[in-house]
Scaffold this active site. Sequence first.
Site, short mmCIF file in Angstrom:
data_model
loop_
_atom_site.label_atom_id
_atom_site.label_comp_id
_atom_site.label_asym_id
_atom_site.label_seq_id
_atom_site.Cartn_x
_atom_site.Cartn_y
_atom_site.Cartn_z
N CYS A 246 5.69 -8.88 -0.28
CA CYS A 246 5.87 -7.52 -0.46
C CYS A 246 6.77 -6.88 0.38
O CYS A 246 8.00 -6.95 0.23
CB CYS A 246 4.37 -6.63 -0.46
N HIS A 331 1.58 -10.16 -4.92
CA HIS A 331 0.78 -10.56 -3.86
C HIS A 331 0.03 -11.84 -4.40
O HIS A 331 -0.91 -11.68 -5.18
CB HIS A 331 -0.63 -9.63 -3.80
N GLU A 333 -2.30 -13.82 -2.68
CA GLU A 333 -3.46 -13.82 -2.43
C GLU A 333 -4.45 -13.09 -3.25
O GLU A 333 -5.71 -13.39 -3.60
CB GLU A 333 -3.67 -13.09 -0.94
#
Length: 366
Positions: A246, A331, A333
């Site tokens: 990001c 992202h 995760e």
Amino acid sequence: MKRQLILEDGTVFVGEGFGSNSDKIGEVIFNTGMTGYQEIVSDPSNSGHIVTLTYPLIGNYGINRDDFESINPSISGLIVNEVCDHPSNFRSQFSLNEYFKSQEIPGLSGIDTRKLTRIIRQYGTLKGAICGMNVEVDEVVKQLNKMILPTDQVKQVSTKSAYPSPGRGHRIVLVDFGMKHSILHELNKRGCDVIVVPYNVTAAEVLRLSPDGVLLSNGPGDPKDVPEAIEMIKGVLGKVPLFGVCLGHQLFALANGAETEKMKFGHRGSNHPVKDVKTGKIAITSQNHGYTVNKESLTETNLEVTHIALNDDTVEGLRHLIHPAFTVQFHPEAHSGPDDTNSLFNDFLQLIENSKKEGEELCQNA
């Protein structure tokens, strides 16, 4: 209690206040995620934002101890269509209303979030104020138009000092620009020995920690407001494998001579399709950013595009052509959101392994 959202263009939305009764000003954005409101309100990348959630019912599974992305949320406010006062979930510890009161965060329900989202999509992100009914709307609008948005969000949300999260695997220096805890969790899950460092760490300080790899985290705001990080990246590039997420992706691009620019309303949600340029594979990703890397500016750099957004063809991933380094705008995760790209953490660790083998071979052949 009746409260209102006033936008800088003079538009007013009246609804029911929940959480704190404090008045807050911020940049009004929207997020299209159907779940994950706890992760959204605690994501440091939303520092200073008044977040509009497009999903109509928020708070139905409450707030729990496990899903926070930061200890102290820095969101300015939350706008929803309907807030649930009586959540039902076995993990729920308190309601969204109770949590917002404890954190001094104002919320507003009963708002036509579809209308508000259309305004943002048409005119771009706008400054706004959540306040009581006793204010002069014209005066608030004047204040909003004069207000300059802060440029030190990363400084506000980054850790003030380095700290370890021990493991027996590869040593990773995780640069905290507004790190989501889920990123640290993914590294810990893989046994990494992690040292989290502040946003203004120098290249010399990073290298002194003898890292096997460096991860550049997500964070809020304009990447050009963090010149310290750009210099640090220049100093470690080529000396240790890099992975950026990001804001880390945008800073990496700037450090390599590319340019970034503000988007009209950004990518914020957990349903953004991204294409892997090499394989053609499509992944649904979680995203939260208002800036993007200018694709044309990559021409004179040593970077190549690895991923693109299918909705608007913006840059979603980069790889360095010479040094072991890659970044993504989304992202991996995936908290909240799908875990289609979670394997990128494994790719980072494999990049470290490959770099070590190459280094050993060079030493043997010297």
